[in-house]
Scaffold this motif. Structure first.
Motif: not given
Length: 173
Positions: A30-46
């Motif tokens: 997934y695309e990494v956003d260094p300003d948003d490393l939350t698991a919620i953000s990761v979940a949305r991306k995957i």
């Protein structure tokens, strides 16, 4: 699920450990956003619900014992529950500056799998509610999807209730 990852995906130490244990998994980049490393953000991306994406936190006790806590991405670790389960008086989150030297992983890429030191691991009991869970592959931008049973076998984690209860505001009558 597959053993073989796509050629462009990095084989991390966590992935090598799963291969060595003959555990089936799928890698998702997934695309990494260094300003948003939350698991919620990761979940949305995957493309998984946040409660199915587990984050790994490193904690420390007053006796300087380190413990891994693995909790759902949409939940907060209850340090008192972790301490009780681990049989210690207290646990607190390890300082961010100490995480990489102790685990070999940076924030947003911490996993129990193939960590530099084999600290005891505790996983929230909700892990068993799913056919597949997602955890960090040991680097930002890469997740491992695998069965909870295989995760527990690979990490030897102890299952327990580790999250804070969410209290909903009661309506005013």
């Amino acid at each position: 699920m597959k053993h073989a990852a796509a050629a462009h995906l990095t084989k991390t130490n966590a992935v090598r450990l799963l291969d060595a244990l003959s555990i089936a998994y799928e890698l998702r980049a997934y695309e990494v956003d260094p300003d948003d490393l939350t698991a919620i953000s990761v979940a949305r991306k995957i493309g998984l619900p946040p409660e199915q994406v587990f984050k790994t936190l490193l904690t420390v006790t007053p006796g300087n014992l380190h413990l891994f806590a693995v909790v759902p991405g949409d939940s907060e670790l209850d340090l008192k529950k972790l301490a009780h389960t681990a049989g210690v008086k207290k646990a607190e989150l390890t300082s961010l500056k100490d995480v990489e030297p102790l685990t070999g992983y940076i924030r947003g890429g911490v996993t129990v799998l193939a960590a530099k030191k084999p600290f005891p691991a505790f996983a929230d009991e909700t892990l068993e509610l799913f056919d597949v869970i997602s955890i960090s592959a040991g680097q930002r931008g890469l997740q491992i999807l695998l069965s909870p049973a295989d995760y527990l076998r690979a990490t030897e984690a102890t299952l327990a209730d580790l999250t804070k209860s969410v209290t909903l505001a009661s309506p005013i009558a």
